[in-house]
Design a protein around this motif. Sequence first.
Motif, PDB file in Angstrom:
ATOM      1  N   UNK A  53      -0.177   6.542   9.742  1.00 13.20           N
ATOM      2  CA  UNK A  53       0.290   7.394   8.583  1.00 13.20           C
ATOM      3  C   UNK A  53       0.796   6.474   7.729  1.00 13.20           C
ATOM      4  N   UNK A  54       0.301   6.371   6.327  1.00 10.06           N
ATOM      5  CA  UNK A  54       1.087   5.680   5.221  1.00 10.06           C
ATOM      6  C   UNK A  54       1.277   6.347   3.977  1.00 10.06           C
ATOM      7  N   UNK A  55       2.400   6.774   3.710  1.00 10.67           N
ATOM      8  CA  UNK A  55       2.484   7.582   2.468  1.00 10.67           C
ATOM      9  C   UNK A  55       2.297   6.468   1.214  1.00 10.67           C
ATOM     10  N   UNK A  56       1.806   7.160   0.527  1.00 12.25           N
ATOM     11  CA  UNK A  56       1.256   6.327  -0.823  1.00 12.25           C
ATOM     12  C   UNK A  56       2.222   7.077  -2.172  1.00 12.25           C
ATOM     13  N   UNK A  57       2.653   7.883  -2.052  1.00  8.09           N
ATOM     14  CA  UNK A  57       3.538   8.594  -2.960  1.00  8.09           C
ATOM     15  C   UNK A  57       4.643   9.548  -2.432  1.00  8.09           C
ATOM     16  N   UNK A  58       5.480   9.791  -3.214  1.00  6.85           N
ATOM     17  CA  UNK A  58       6.679  10.982  -2.100  1.00  6.85           C
ATOM     18  C   UNK A  58       7.609   9.979  -1.253  1.00  6.85           C
ATOM     19  N   UNK A  59       7.701   8.916  -1.368  1.00  5.47           N
ATOM     20  CA  UNK A  59       8.607   8.098  -0.300  1.00  5.47           C
ATOM     21  C   UNK A  59       9.556   8.641   0.282  1.00  5.47           C
ATOM     22  N   UNK A  60       9.950   8.592   1.368  1.00  2.00           N
ATOM     23  CA  UNK A  60      11.063   9.320   1.930  1.00  2.00           C
ATOM     24  C   UNK A  60      12.381   8.406   2.463  1.00  2.00           C
ATOM     25  N   UNK A  61      11.883   7.107   2.465  1.00  2.00           N
ATOM     26  CA  UNK A  61      12.790   5.862   2.990  1.00  2.00           C
ATOM     27  C   UNK A  61      12.666   4.717   2.329  1.00  2.00           C
ATOM     28  N   UNK A  62      13.793   3.818   2.718  1.00  4.24           N
ATOM     29  CA  UNK A  62      13.455   2.244   2.366  1.00  4.24           C
ATOM     30  C   UNK A  62      13.135   1.387   3.512  1.00  4.24           C
ATOM     31  N   UNK A 117       3.887   6.553  -9.427  1.00  5.97           N
ATOM     32  CA  UNK A 117       4.791   6.089  -8.641  1.00  5.97           C
ATOM     33  C   UNK A 117       5.346   7.401  -7.626  1.00  5.97           C
ATOM     34  N   UNK A 118       5.521   8.563  -8.186  1.00  6.52           N
ATOM     35  CA  UNK A 118       6.190   9.545  -7.409  1.00  6.52           C
ATOM     36  C   UNK A 118       5.418  11.022  -6.955  1.00  6.52           C
ATOM     37  N   UNK A 119       4.111  10.940  -7.494  1.00  5.30           N
ATOM     38  CA  UNK A 119       3.496  12.283  -7.176  1.00  5.30           C
ATOM     39  C   UNK A 119       2.120  12.061  -6.556  1.00  5.30           C
ATOM     40  N   UNK A 120       1.193  11.347  -7.274  1.00  6.25           N
ATOM     41  CA  UNK A 120      -0.179  11.392  -6.867  1.00  6.25           C
ATOM     42  C   UNK A 120      -0.757  10.048  -6.360  1.00  6.25           C
ATOM     43  N   UNK A 121       0.117   8.672  -6.818  1.00  7.99           N
ATOM     44  CA  UNK A 121      -0.345   7.510  -6.494  1.00  7.99           C
ATOM     45  C   UNK A 121      -1.598   7.190  -7.173  1.00  7.99           C
ATOM     46  N   UNK A 122      -1.880   7.922  -8.144  1.00 10.65           N
ATOM     47  CA  UNK A 122      -2.961   7.201  -8.999  1.00 10.65           C
ATOM     48  C   UNK A 122      -2.745   7.297 -10.433  1.00 10.65           C
ATOM     49  N   UNK A 123      -3.518   6.627 -11.354  1.00 11.83           N
ATOM     50  CA  UNK A 123      -3.182   6.618 -12.880  1.00 11.83           C
ATOM     51  C   UNK A 123      -4.497   7.087 -13.530  1.00 11.83           C
ATOM     52  N   UNK A 162       0.683  -1.231   0.109  1.00 12.35           N
ATOM     53  CA  UNK A 162      -0.004   0.080  -0.119  1.00 12.35           C
ATOM     54  C   UNK A 162       0.628   1.435   0.123  1.00 12.35           C
ATOM     55  N   UNK A 163       2.096   1.111   0.820  1.00 12.46           N
ATOM     56  CA  UNK A 163       2.840   2.544   0.840  1.00 12.46           C
ATOM     57  C   UNK A 163       3.853   2.426   1.750  1.00 12.46           C
ATOM     58  N   UNK A 164       4.344   3.598   2.359  1.00 12.78           N
ATOM     59  CA  UNK A 164       5.557   3.609   3.308  1.00 12.78           C
ATOM     60  C   UNK A 164       4.888   3.857   4.700  1.00 12.78           C
ATOM     61  N   UNK A 165       4.838   3.227   5.540  1.00 13.35           N
ATOM     62  CA  UNK A 165       4.519   3.692   7.034  1.00 13.35           C
ATOM     63  C   UNK A 165       5.241   4.376   7.752  1.00 13.35           C
ATOM     64  N   UNK A 166       4.856   5.739   8.061  1.00 13.43           N
ATOM     65  CA  UNK A 166       5.655   6.679   8.857  1.00 13.43           C
ATOM     66  C   UNK A 166       5.309   6.906  10.494  1.00 13.43           C
ATOM     67  N   UNK A 167       3.905   6.326  10.716  1.00 13.49           N
ATOM     68  CA  UNK A 167       3.543   6.677  12.062  1.00 13.49           C
ATOM     69  C   UNK A 167       2.457   5.548  12.180  1.00 13.49           C
ATOM     70  N   UNK A 225      11.374   3.760  -1.559  1.00 19.14           N
ATOM     71  CA  UNK A 225      12.248   4.938  -1.936  1.00 19.14           C
ATOM     72  C   UNK A 225      12.922   4.730  -3.251  1.00 19.14           C
ATOM     73  N   UNK A 226      13.344   3.738  -3.297  1.00 14.89           N
ATOM     74  CA  UNK A 226      14.212   3.078  -4.609  1.00 14.89           C
ATOM     75  C   UNK A 226      13.421   2.160  -5.365  1.00 14.89           C
ATOM     76  N   UNK A 227      12.504   1.948  -4.962  1.00 13.79           N
ATOM     77  CA  UNK A 227      11.408   0.979  -5.792  1.00 13.79           C
ATOM     78  C   UNK A 227       9.735   1.417  -5.828  1.00 13.79           C
ATOM     79  N   UNK A 228       9.452   2.696  -6.170  1.00 12.93           N
ATOM     80  CA  UNK A 228       8.169   3.091  -5.975  1.00 12.93           C
ATOM     81  C   UNK A 228       7.328   2.354  -6.385  1.00 12.93           C
TER      82      UNK A 228
END
Length: 391
Positions: free
Chosen positions: A69-78, A370-376, A61-66, A111-114
Amino acid sequence: MNMQRVTRSRSGRLVAAVVLAVAVAIPLGVTGAASAATTLTVAQALAAQDGRTATVTGYVIGQPTATNTVLRSGFTADTAIAIADQAAETGTSRMLYVQVTAAWRSTFGLLGNPSLRGRQVTATGALTAYFSHGGLKNPTAMSLGGGATPSPSPTPTPAPTGTPDVYYAAAAGKTGPALRTALHGIIRVQTKLSYDQVWDALKDTDQDPANPANVILLYSGRSQSKTSNGGGANDWNREHVWAKSHGDFGTATGPGTDVHHLRPEDVSVNSLRGNKDFDAGGGAVAEAPGCYTDADSFEPRDAVKGDVARMILYMAIRYEGGDGWPDLEPNDSVSNGSAPRLGRLSKLLAWNDQDPPDAFEQRRNQRIYERWQGNRNPFVDHPEWARSIWG
């Protein structure tokens, strides 16, 4: 005869015989092997947060940060991924937070494989809290799909070149109004950008494949320095392909900042197009070879006619009036004024057929995802859906 000897034996020999019989009936290690071979769902893993080692399969789904909170784009870490049983899951309470340790980051870090977002992964590790949330830590195996591999792979997984089938799973087999409803439900889940962020997004999404320092202008077709953006003569600025006055949504976060219909364009050409509807004909546009315009319409060059059509159709599906924004819809008019309508639909459908998605448009769609909005934009992935919805 053996039974009689056991009966007459001393108690120690009797116990040994019983243990031997049990060992023969149930081979050592069978129970443990069966447990290790069982792959849990995310729901099962969330219900078993007791430190046990388990294998779990789910969709990224994305990157958990809290905790919530889960980021779906604009990932900050691996270092972590959130997985769920459904690829379109939005509730963090139904996600498992998976730690991505150093051995796995080159392949499974977002971050490396969005492009991993939306793909199925399998991980083996300890079921224990991560970010104060149901998690899986210290993975000993991670793989794409439904089966784990015993050791890390040193080769990063390449980004998918086609449409992620799982992203459109809810639309599979549907046509007409049912397809429209399903697509709206899929693409409305997105990260919303500010109008300032759009500058950076366009420098990425519209980069010239032959010169990474430049962007390609939509109508002009000119390759121009990324840094020459602004409001001066021959600068490029942010063209709203669905003119923002058609629905009066301005540049507030929402349709006014949706990169799926914002493109770089020469300042004067952008001004000349203004808020005109799209149609064929008119006089030639000097700074945009192949484009034509008259008092109420604008015709883009042949190479991007389909791009324009698919951007307009995306906006109609994404903004259905249910989230505080106008209900946008194409029609067959070129006299729409400030109404949330844009034409000419019959021409847009013809352009979609005439100019299918090319590599530039497909890359753009992928980068936004991948990098901005998380939708197509579903019409870039499936241009045939335009006729299925609008006939």
